[in-house]
Scaffold this motif. Structure first.
Motif, PDB file in Angstrom:
ATOM      1  N   LEU A   1      40.336  42.598  40.265  1.00 58.95           N
ATOM      2  CA  LEU A   1      40.409  42.551  38.807  1.00 58.95           C
ATOM      3  C   LEU A   1      39.012  42.650  38.204  1.00 58.95           C
ATOM      4  CD1 LEU A   1      42.239  41.936  36.246  1.00 58.95           C
ATOM      5  CD2 LEU A   1      41.411  39.596  36.484  1.00 58.95           C
TER       6      LEU A   1
ATOM      7  N   ARG B   1      39.585  37.315  29.007  1.00 61.10           N
ATOM      8  CA  ARG B   1      40.944  36.752  28.938  1.00 61.10           C
ATOM      9  C   ARG B   1      41.664  36.900  30.269  1.00 61.10           C
ATOM     10  NH1 ARG B   1      45.369  40.401  26.312  1.00 61.10           N
ATOM     11  NH2 ARG B   1      44.966  41.310  28.376  1.00 61.10           N
ATOM     12  N   ASP B   2      41.649  38.097  30.840  1.00 65.00           N
ATOM     13  CA  ASP B   2      42.362  38.334  32.098  1.00 65.00           C
ATOM     14  C   ASP B   2      41.740  37.562  33.252  1.00 65.00           C
ATOM     15  OD1 ASP B   2      44.095  39.953  30.779  1.00 65.00           O
ATOM     16  OD2 ASP B   2      43.338  41.847  31.597  1.00 65.00           O
ATOM     17  N   CYS B   3      40.425  37.431  33.269  1.00 66.06           N
ATOM     18  CA  CYS B   3      39.771  36.680  34.343  1.00 66.06           C
ATOM     19  C   CYS B   3      40.155  35.207  34.291  1.00 66.06           C
ATOM     20  CB  CYS B   3      38.258  36.843  34.259  1.00 66.06           C
ATOM     21  SG  CYS B   3      37.668  38.456  34.836  1.00 66.06           S
TER      22      CYS B   3
ATOM     23  N   ARG C   1      42.911  33.935  33.042  1.00 65.79           N
ATOM     24  CA  ARG C   1      44.312  33.808  33.443  1.00 65.79           C
ATOM     25  C   ARG C   1      44.458  33.925  34.958  1.00 65.79           C
ATOM     26  NH1 ARG C   1      47.412  37.671  28.966  1.00 65.79           N
ATOM     27  NH2 ARG C   1      47.138  36.277  27.165  1.00 65.79           N
ATOM     28  N   THR C   2      43.735  34.858  35.553  1.00 73.47           N
ATOM     29  CA  THR C   2      43.812  35.044  36.998  1.00 73.47           C
ATOM     30  C   THR C   2      43.219  33.851  37.727  1.00 73.47           C
ATOM     31  OG1 THR C   2      43.696  37.433  36.727  1.00 73.47           O
ATOM     32  CG2 THR C   2      43.152  36.561  38.904  1.00 73.47           C
TER      33      THR C   2
ATOM     34  N   LEU D   1      39.026  41.452  26.493  1.00 71.00           N
ATOM     35  CA  LEU D   1      40.184  41.583  27.372  1.00 71.00           C
ATOM     36  C   LEU D   1      39.829  41.170  28.801  1.00 71.00           C
ATOM     37  CD1 LEU D   1      41.560  45.016  26.109  1.00 71.00           C
ATOM     38  CD2 LEU D   1      42.620  42.780  25.773  1.00 71.00           C
TER      39      LEU D   1
ATOM     40  N   PRO E   1      46.915  49.263  35.425  1.00 75.87           N
ATOM     41  CA  PRO E   1      46.171  48.918  34.210  1.00 75.87           C
ATOM     42  C   PRO E   1      44.851  49.677  34.084  1.00 75.87           C
ATOM     43  CG  PRO E   1      47.091  46.944  35.188  1.00 75.87           C
ATOM     44  CD  PRO E   1      47.322  48.056  36.170  1.00 75.87           C
TER      45      PRO E   1
ATOM     46  N   TYR F   1      37.260  45.841  35.747  1.00 75.53           N
ATOM     47  CA  TYR F   1      36.552  45.797  34.468  1.00 75.53           C
ATOM     48  C   TYR F   1      35.100  46.246  34.598  1.00 75.53           C
ATOM     49  CZ  TYR F   1      40.532  43.819  32.051  1.00 75.53           C
ATOM     50  OH  TYR F   1      41.766  43.657  31.473  1.00 75.53           O
TER      51      TYR F   1
END
Length: 748
Positions: free
Chosen positions: A236, A263-265, A267-268, A260, A194, A240
């Motif tokens: 992660l 959001r990803d943090c 979810r993780t 983004l 990614p 970023y």
């Protein structure tokens, strides 16, 4: 952003280099390469950076059409991509992971498109489809975004189309100019795909869009992958941090990338696992969120906005409380939907839960085979070796009420559904089966589930049955995979099986390439054991015994005789005995018709469908006749003749699906009709030089790990905890001595 780098390519260079890279994960690489090889590739070259022997062997079947770069096991994706890019001659590069796919016609279509792009464009964004073990070819949400971006001839600047960052972060949906890749290779060559996908957009001068699927993203089951380490989770945030550093003075791009990241943090964090890891991850994500929060940034409305605000505040306790409240609400709704269970189920669950509350017994092992039929197959061989090497571990067999009467004297056993049945399943450290235990069985921490299997797969197994309705009918694949997720170890007899098990049962378990314990007897038995087996079956010295063992057909409701046994026995003569064994789904393979009854009275036909163990039948037989049964792989260990009767191969292959072409790789002569089978068995064709050559090749491939010490290796590894490097090494096929043939045994 990058500087324009001229393309130093001759006019004869291909427009596109497709770089397939990585290991052959779950055996997806063959389909990818076959699809590429099946269609014209105008303007395209294919380079396979193959990691490991499995990928190399697969790729080399397509040489010289494709360029193959062998890389050692363990080489990372970044190294494989770099090796492929260094070898590429194309003006544009398309990186395709070995687990993924390409829609038919995509490479030449992409090649034609990039050939017309101006030199200012560094990246072509393409649409993709999504696949998993359950479904294939689902459209992605990226198509509409690409279509809205348009097809500007001079390309697009990301600052004016920052929403393109919301495309799935895959390298496969970004086709990159070779000169651009090489100029930015230091940043783009990373194991973090990614990051590379985002960075390619952030560094590009201009991008172009092609709103047509040109990539297939295959999502592997998370359960088939190693769980992320704490360091991988923290990475992660580092990803970023680095990416946001590339967006200085680019407010539109920075704002999208920030959303983004948050959001990803979140979810993780929801999957972070251990509390200390979750707390540290939350802290790191909070620091980064505060540091990079754009001025005037507005949170979304509703619960999502609350979550983001709590993250930015670093309010770990409040966030945990919010999670707990939401979880409680979901549980209440689930309980209402589920309703009350039946009284009997509640009682069983209560007994089982009570047993689960007691400590795991490190000296207790539960064994089962063939859906609780009795002491058989690989579990039986492991239990016997366990009694020898680890007598302190107590075995308990699960058997049906009918099967209990046939158990060897003194065998401790439980009947399914009884109170003690649930108690031993709850408390045993070791659970050994050649199928699967019931769904209700809980995988407790500290327990070991050993899946032994019961054959080498010719037919499609597990999730590979999905495209074949006759095989998949009535199967709950999600429930199957939940059972598979409980496995700690999976036993294999050969590398073919290892690969197919990984593909058919995608889960995170350890493959034991130790051989099938049930086949040890084929190397440890001597002349006395062979003679005794024949005597128990009433086979007189000097008579030829042929074991006929056909398999089950998914497309048939019941047993359908494939041969006229009376006619076959008559043609084979008085000196041949037919040992007829039906598949274990049926009670008998022999009709009670009068001609067969007469043959049975004379001893020329023996129905051995219920005879156990089957390994003893193999020892007694001079030759095997089968169709597609896995018994052929086991019997080949004896290095005795095998004849294939394949009267319905095309139907079987179409309805059930197979992993290889048995007609091309048979262990001996192949008959398509009874007349051909009779001809083979009444001449020397069943054991001539050609048959021997075919059997030798078959043994080398499919008897790879069977050498008489498989059970010992399994017991030492699983029950005694020995390191794999200290186990007895597997002998080469050429150095093994199987049990003597019946002719040799009788002569001695």
């Amino acid at each position: 952003m990058s500087e324009t780098v001229p393309d130093p390519f001759p006019e004869t260079a291909p427009d596109l280099s497709v770089i397939v890279h990585g290991p052959n994960v779950e055996d997806h690489l063959p389909a990818l390469l076959d699809s590429l090889d099946a269609h014209p590739l105008t303007g395209v070259e294919v380079i396979v950076a193959a990691v490991g022997d499995w990928a190399r062997e697969t790729a080399e079947r397509h040489a010289p059409a494709f360029t193959v770069l062998p890389l050692p096991d363990g080489a990372g994706d970044a190294a494989a991509r770099s090796a492929g890019a260094a070898r590429a001659r194309g003006r544009w590069l398309h990186f395709v992971h070995a687990k993924d796919g390409l829609p038919v016609g995509a490479p030449p279509a992409v090649a034609e498109h990039v050939s017309g792009l101006p030199a200012t464009v560094d990246v072509l964004l393409v649409d993709h489809v999504r696949s998993s073990w359950r479904v294939s070819g689902l459209p992605s949400p990226d198509g509409p975004r690409l279509a809205r971006a348009g097809r500007a001839e001079e390309g697009l600047a990301l600052d004016g189309r920052a929403g393109l960052l919301r495309l799935a972060p895959l390298l496969g949906n970004r086709v990159v100019r070779a000169g651009f890749w090489r100029a930015q290779e230091r940043l783009l060559t990373t194991e973090d795909e990614p990051f590379a996908a985002y960075a390619a957009l952030l560094l590009a001068d201009r991008v172009a869009c092609l709103p047509h699927p040109a990539y297939e993203d295959r999502r592997l089951r998370p359960e088939s992958l190693p769980p992320p380490t704490p360091a991988q989770r923290y990475a992660l945030v580092d990803r970023y941090e680095a990416l946001l550093g590339l967006t200085t003075d680019r407010p539109a791009v920075h704002g999208v990338l920030y959303d983004l990241m948050v959001r990803d943090c979140l979810r993780t964090f929801a999957r972070a696992g251990m509390p200390d890891v979750a707390r540290e991850f939350f802290h790191r994500a909070s620091v980064t969120a505060r540091r990079h929060r754009p001025g005037g940034h507005r949170q979304p409305a509703g619960l999502e906005g609350v979550r983001r605000s709590l993250l930015e505040e670093g309010a770990y306790g409040k966030y945990r409380a919010l999670q707990t409240a939401n979880h409680a609400r979901r549980e209440v709704r689930s309980a209402v939907r589920t309703g009350r269970r039946r009284a009997g189920t509640r009682l069983r669950a209560l007994q089982y839960r009570s047993a689960l509350a007691r400590p795991v017994d490190p000296h207790l092992a539960v064994f089962s085979a063939y859906w609780n039929r009795g002491v058989a197959c690989n579990p039986a061989a492991i239990a016997a070796k366990l009694a020898e090497l680890a007598p302190g571990v107590h075995p308990v067999w699960v058997v049906t009420t009918q099967g209990a009467a046939l158990l060897p004297p003194g065998t401790d056993h439980v009947v399914p559904g009884t109170r003690r049945y649930w108690e031993v399943l709850a408390r045993a450290k070791y659970l050994v089966n050649n199928v699967n235990f019931p769904d209700a069985v809980v995988k407790r921490p500290g327990t070991v589930h050993l899946q032994t299997h019961h054959g080498t797969p010719l037919k499609r197994m597990g999730v590979d049955q999905l495209p074949y309705p006759a095989a998949a009918h009535g199967l709950d694949f999600q429930a199957l995979l939940e059972r598979v997720d409980k496995w700690d170890y999976s036993v294999s007899a050969n590398s073919h099986s290892t690969r197919m098990w990984q593909r058919a049962y995608p889960s995170h378990h350890v493959c034991l390439d130790h051989g099938y314990p049930r086949n040890d007897v084929f190397y440890t038995a001597g002349a006395a054991e062979v003679r005794a087996a024949r005597e128990r079956l009433g086979i007189a010295p000097g008579r030829r015994a042929i074991l006929y063992a056909p398999t089950h057909r998914d497309y048939e409701a019941g047993w359908t005789p494939r041969l006229d046994l009376a006619a076959l026995a008559d043609r084979l003569g008085e000196e041949t005995v037919l040992l007829v064994r039906a598949h274990y789904f049926y009670e008998s393979a022999a009709s009670p018709a009068a001609p067969l009854a007469g043959l049975r009275r004379t001893g020329r036909l023996v129905d051995v469908s219920s005879y156990e163990p089957v390994e003893e039948l193999c020892l007694a037989a001079d030759a095997l006749v089968t169709d597609y049964s896995s018994i052929m792989f086991d019997y080949a260990n004896l290095d005795r003749p095998v004849v294939i009767h394949a009267d319905d191969w095309e139907t079987y292959r179409t309805t059930r699906g197979v992993y290889f072409d048995l007609m091309a790789e048979a262990p001996g002569p192949v008959a398509r009709t009874q007349a051909e089978l009779t001809e083979i068995l009444t001449t020397d064709a069943w054991h001539d030089e050609r048959a021997t050559k075919a059997r030798t090749a078959f043994r080398r491939r499919f008897c790879e790990y069977d050498d008489g010490r498989a059970a010992e290796r399994v017991v030492r590894r699983v029950f005694l905890g020995e390191d794999e490097r200290t186990l007895p090494p597997v002998l080469p096929v050429e150095d093994r001595t199987p049990a003597p043939s019946p002719e040799e045994a009788c002569a001695s």
